[in-house]
Design an enzyme around this catalytic site. Sequence first.
Site, PDB file in Angstrom:
ATOM      1  N   LYS A  37      44.777  28.243  52.228  1.00 32.63           N
ATOM      2  CA  LYS A  37      45.336  27.487  51.098  1.00 32.63           C
ATOM      3  C   LYS A  37      44.701  26.101  51.016  1.00 32.63           C
ATOM      4  O   LYS A  37      44.037  25.668  51.975  1.00 32.63           O
ATOM      5  CB  LYS A  37      46.847  27.387  51.286  1.00 32.63           C
ATOM      6  CG  LYS A  37      47.254  26.713  52.587  1.00 32.63           C
ATOM      7  CD  LYS A  37      48.704  26.969  52.947  1.00 32.63           C
ATOM      8  CE  LYS A  37      49.058  26.239  54.241  1.00 32.63           C
ATOM      9  NZ  LYS A  37      50.425  26.532  54.685  1.00 32.63           N
ATOM     10  N   TYR A 266      40.141  -7.155  51.905  1.00 35.78           N
ATOM     11  CA  TYR A 266      41.239  -7.433  50.968  1.00 35.78           C
ATOM     12  C   TYR A 266      42.414  -8.088  51.661  1.00 35.78           C
ATOM     13  O   TYR A 266      42.780  -7.718  52.790  1.00 35.78           O
ATOM     14  CB  TYR A 266      41.737  -6.129  50.335  1.00 35.78           C
ATOM     15  CG  TYR A 266      40.917  -5.678  49.162  1.00 35.78           C
ATOM     16  CD1 TYR A 266      40.780  -6.484  48.027  1.00 35.78           C
ATOM     17  CD2 TYR A 266      40.299  -4.426  49.154  1.00 35.78           C
ATOM     18  CE1 TYR A 266      40.037  -6.066  46.938  1.00 35.78           C
ATOM     19  CE2 TYR A 266      39.555  -3.993  48.068  1.00 35.78           C
ATOM     20  CZ  TYR A 266      39.423  -4.812  46.972  1.00 35.78           C
ATOM     21  OH  TYR A 266      38.699  -4.398  45.896  1.00 35.78           O
TER      22      TYR A 266
HETATM   23  C1  LIG Z   1      50.301  26.771  56.035  1.00 31.32           C
HETATM   24  C2  LIG Z   1      51.014  27.923  56.570  1.00 31.32           C
HETATM   25  C3  LIG Z   1      50.555  28.568  57.717  1.00 31.32           C
HETATM   26  C4  LIG Z   1      49.458  28.005  58.605  1.00 31.32           C
HETATM   27  O1  LIG Z   1      50.030  26.968  59.376  1.00 31.32           O
HETATM   28  P1  LIG Z   1      49.199  26.128  60.464  1.00 31.32           P
HETATM   29  O2  LIG Z   1      50.228  25.224  61.049  1.00 31.32           O
HETATM   30  O3  LIG Z   1      48.156  25.385  59.712  1.00 31.32           O
HETATM   31  O4  LIG Z   1      48.630  27.081  61.421  1.00 31.32           O
HETATM   32  C5  LIG Z   1      51.177  29.743  58.084  1.00 31.32           C
HETATM   33  N1  LIG Z   1      52.232  30.218  57.384  1.00 31.32           N
HETATM   34  C6  LIG Z   1      52.731  29.603  56.291  1.00 31.32           C
HETATM   35  C7  LIG Z   1      53.888  30.168  55.574  1.00 31.32           C
HETATM   36  C8  LIG Z   1      52.149  28.411  55.860  1.00 31.32           C
HETATM   37  O5  LIG Z   1      52.656  27.777  54.802  1.00 31.32           O
END
Ligand SMILES: *Cc1c(COP(=O)(O)O)cnc(C)c1O
Length: 381
Positions: A37, A266
């Site tokens: 994702k 800044y």
């Molecule tokens: C993002 C996600 C993962 C992966 O999690 P990590 O902590 O990056 O290994 C697995 N399952 C679900 C439902 C997620 O949203």
Amino acid sequence: MRPDRMPVVEIDRAALIANWRMLDSRNSGAKTGAAVKANGYGLGAVEVATALFEAGCRDFFVAWAEEGAALRGTLDRLQADASNASADPRIFVLQGLEPATVPLYLARNLIPVLSTPDDIAVWQAGLRATTRKAPAAVQFETGMNRLGLTSKDARLAADLAASGELELCLVMSHLASADEPTSQSAEQLERFRALAGLFPSVPRSLANSAGVFLGPDYAFDLTRPGIALYGGEAGPGSSEAIRAVARLTASVLQVRIAKAGEAVGYGAAARLDRDTRIATVGIGYADGYHRAASGAGVGMRQLRPGAEAILAGRRVPVLGRVSMDLTLLDVSGLPEDAVRPGARAEFFGPDMPIDAVAQAAGTIAYELLTALGPRVYRRWV
Ligand SMILES: *Cc1c(COP(=O)(O)O)cnc(C)c1O
């Protein structure tokens, strides 16, 4: 032509694959999927999925149907070219099913993860309208209170599955604190076992990256690692096993000596207490190098000091506030000729652990990766 001096993230394909294989080897009974994702945690979902497909991964998890649709063509081409007839690649969509998107799921062969009774109703209505059959997954609430069916709704889903009205290929839940030593994971495991038991022959999935390191009890039939694939820590004792994947570098644009008493950056947030050699580097928060990594002057961040980078083989601190396109490094500790315009500094990577940088910025590796901006060139090596 793209200027040489713009920020680059180098992505080590061999390390990505090695991390997937390492995670896969920890659970001999379970298949290992991949969370891709958010554009493969910022590194490029198509390239990540291609590398992991070649390593043997067939189960991919995205947040939105759009993300899954963008991956489907690549995975189908890879599958068509694969010499051995292995299992078809699957794409699970974790959230956001709505009536208007059901045709996209069907056209692109995406598997929705149903987390509410409404999700189930939308999916069933969408299938009825096309007389198609297609499998779905369901997610249970087991202690995170984010997405997932309550135990009452899980029972209703189990009835639909038993009567053949709902075809399921996976039941899953998500661990809230797998990267911390707490009893919450064991409690979630127990609830997950009980709810999954309502779906006797359906494969099960619980573990994210940190869940993989909790041991075989958590692996079930399929794991869903994300951050560990990309080189982030996944709980106590995991970092030795995980290789750095992403190396973020940017170029020195100017080197100057400022005098004791002068102000830097800044808000004059840093005031020098000695003569200081400063390297001005072409990366900033617009590239995803967080302002909270500043060496000084970020009111909301209580952590001190700020982040460090690697320049000429040595750790050097960020000086003053990170700005949109530029960051200042205090290079007084380096030999006088060690730093010239064009030299590249590493902001995270094999020599500057991403979790250390994240901690200095009051955040996590996930956020540093997914925040990498569009100006950062992704170079696969
Ligand atoms: C993002 C996600 C993962 C992966 O999690 P990590 O902590 O990056 O290994 C697995 N399952 C679900 C439902 C997620 O949203």
